[in-house]
Design a protein around this motif. Structure first.
Motif: not given
Length: 198
Positions: A46-70
């Motif tokens: 392993g390496g010596s780096e430490t990592l902070l994972v941020t919550i992904p930023r969702a583009h318009a229309g996808y920042n919701t629990p609703q399931m999207a379709y096209v």
């Protein structure tokens, strides 16, 4: 009976009748998760780096629990009875942390917000996650963008767009759920390899 008393009684009767018809059933709701993890081999050293994972930023229309379709160009719809158990971004963030933990490459990993200091930060964007019915058979489209950032200098160490299109076994919401998990599993594997390489 006075007219005023009659109107009050009629109003109360109508109000009580609106609470639901006898024998009527509530509309069933179905919740699904994104929970597929790829097989990731732990690195030998392993390496010596430490990592902070941020919550992904969702583009318009996808920042919701609703399931999207096209189902046609320039249109985004949502299933009425089927939804994600949480926003896709929240579920993906948890899976990203688990992937990096399995690799054993980083000295420490934390999910933002976190008081733990880290010298690297992984920022991501959920560009697209929907069930596409404009193709036959239908497909799930998943696109994510990843950036690895040096938290000391603020410099972007590496950036990559990950795109996956996975065929659905059926043109149903659940078929899309299965395809979405397959697409995410492949994407998480690619993201894990990319971050370790850089």
């Amino acid at each position: 009976m006075k007219m005023r008393d009659f109107l009050i009684a009629a109003t109360l009767l109508l109000a009580s009748g609106c609470t639901g018809l006898p024998g009527s059933k509530p509309v069933e709701q179905y919740s699904y998760t994104l929970n597929s993890l790829p097989e990731i081999e732990a690195v030998k050293q392993g390496g010596s780096e430490t990592l902070l994972v941020t919550i992904p930023r969702a583009h318009a229309g996808y920042n919701t629990p609703q399931m999207a379709y096209v189902d046609k160009a320039h249109s985004l719809g949502y299933f009425a009875k089927h939804r994600w158990a949480d926003t896709p971004s929240q579920m993906i963030a948890t899976l990203l942390v688990q992937c990096f933990e399995r690799s054993s490459y980083y000295k420490a990993i934390s999910l933002a917000p976190s008081p733990v200091s880290a010298n690297l930060r992984l920022d991501s964007e959920l560009v697209r996650l929907h069930h596409d019915f404009t193709t036959k058979p239908s497909r799930v489209e998943l696109i994510m963008r990843i950036q690895i950032i040096d938290r000391n200098s603020g410099d972007i160490i590496a950036s990559q767009l990950f795109s996956n299109s996975t065929e659905s076994e059926s043109d149903t919401p659940y078929g899309g759920v299965v395809a979405a998990n397959r697409a995410l599993k492949h994407t998480l594997s690619a993201i894990s390899e990319f971050t370790i390489e850089h």
